[in-house]
Design an enzyme around this catalytic site. Sequence first.
Site, short mmCIF file in Angstrom:
data_model
loop_
_atom_site.label_atom_id
_atom_site.label_comp_id
_atom_site.label_asym_id
_atom_site.label_seq_id
_atom_site.Cartn_x
_atom_site.Cartn_y
_atom_site.Cartn_z
N THR A 345 37.54 41.96 52.59
CA THR A 345 38.50 42.13 51.66
C THR A 345 39.41 40.78 51.99
O THR A 345 39.44 40.31 52.92
CB THR A 345 38.93 43.51 51.97
OG1 THR A 345 39.70 43.61 50.55
CG2 THR A 345 40.21 43.42 53.16
N VAL A 346 40.18 40.75 50.86
CA VAL A 346 41.03 39.82 50.97
C VAL A 346 42.66 40.72 50.56
O VAL A 346 42.70 41.65 50.06
CB VAL A 346 41.17 38.71 49.85
CG1 VAL A 346 39.82 37.87 50.18
CG2 VAL A 346 40.95 39.36 48.40
#
Length: 522
Positions: A345-346
């Site tokens: 994820t970011v």
Amino acid sequence: MRDFQSPGRSAVYVDNGMCATSHPLAAQEAVRILQAGGNAVDAAIAGAVLLGVCEPHMTGIGGDCFALIAPEGAPVVAINGSGRAHAAADPERLRAAGHKVMPQDAPDAVTIPGAVDAFCTMSENWGRLGLTDSLAPAIRYFDDGVPVAPRVADDWAGMTGVLQGAARRHFLQDGAAPGVGTRFALPGQAEVLRRVAKDGRAAFYDGEVAEDMLATLAPAGHTAEDFAAARTDTGAPISGGYAGATLSEHPPNGQGATALLMLNILAQFDIASMDPFGAERAHIEAEAAKLAYDARNRFMADPDHTARLDHMLAPETAKRLAALIDPARALPSPASASEAVHRDTVYITVVDRDRLAVSLIYSIFHGFGSGLASERFGILFQNRGAGFSLEAGHPNEFGPGKRPMHTIIPGLLDLPDGARMPFGVMGGQYQSAGHARLVTNLRDHGIDLQGALDAPRSFPEDGTLMVERGYPDAVRAALADKGHKVAIPDRAIGGAQAIRIRADGVLEGASDPRKDGCAIGY
């Protein structure tokens, strides 16, 4: 204060505005938006969308997001930009086909992408400049390409087998992952962003773009009506106290309640007296995580189906669970989560001159999501549906119109001295434990912000306590003596970003060295 004779990085201090995220180009463009008169919402959208080409295995417009928007002196708003299962979702069909858990790499795993609608909603209601300005940096880089960063290249090389059909054409170069420094572009998605900048959400959820996506998803029964029905929900966060600080988390279907429960369990122990990097603390945290995640796996689901949230957050629940922990012996691992292990994820956080803070997390779930992409525009689909359960009657059971339990959670910490800290910890299931770990690093051990992100991590998953190389071998041996099956993870555990709005108004930014990113400001 860090040892300046050892490798490391310093926190960043500025007066006006700041961004911290996992890629320097995204941080830079977010700060440019602030300098051009945009606010933190405009800048967070700009940086987040740009990460879809900087870290395409982690996130993209075929995914979901959650955010906390925190204006100075006003209530915090929780933004739920997660998508729902399509109307034809049928758990009985999957069970009849022999599935015990949700498939990860098929159209059934694809929930309707929610992030684009969320960005449009955020821009319209809380932004200052509008989507045209916010999306301009991403459009340029999606067209021209971005040199691949080292951590991204390392991840990418191990994930190419996930990609199927059109996704291999859009996300590989000559059939292979691009190497460090190789320019990578997504011109098809740049065209989608141009249309969204001009016509808003309708350009994504209706017309040619939606038709392109539906051509890939039709085998599972996704329809134009499913895309047209996508909507973002807003509300209040959930919160809890720890050592004088208040932690705000996104409510279900995110797993923020798990972080609050874990901290409530840890509050029953004298964590501050323990060696911050010793076996005793790592053991207690591992046991608290097992118990908190077991509760998560039982109760967390779509907001309309999560019935035991008050029970999870009740002090009495934490006290009863803490009583199960033996300081000298490891508990058995809980039943497996309803979702597969992943670390992708970011996260981006932005604070502007008016001290509006945004804490935003944006993901396609597993590395390269479902591995499926639309033919024409190359929109890579998340596989968030893999977060559903196929257990009949489970609150998180796969079903039409439901949102799955999500791992991604943005955080916001209010400190006793008046400071406020938007932050996020990436790393799939680790995120709740990562939130708890960061809070206890700060509150129990007084570690400075950058040091709190740098500090070694451990996490129990699938019956093994993963202990990073940052811990000495003696700690691993002591944990094994307590009954843990101990291993060093192949990849660093998670990543984190944070900005502290100090009581004197100065912004202090920190960025995890486990990623390629940075904190910058002006």
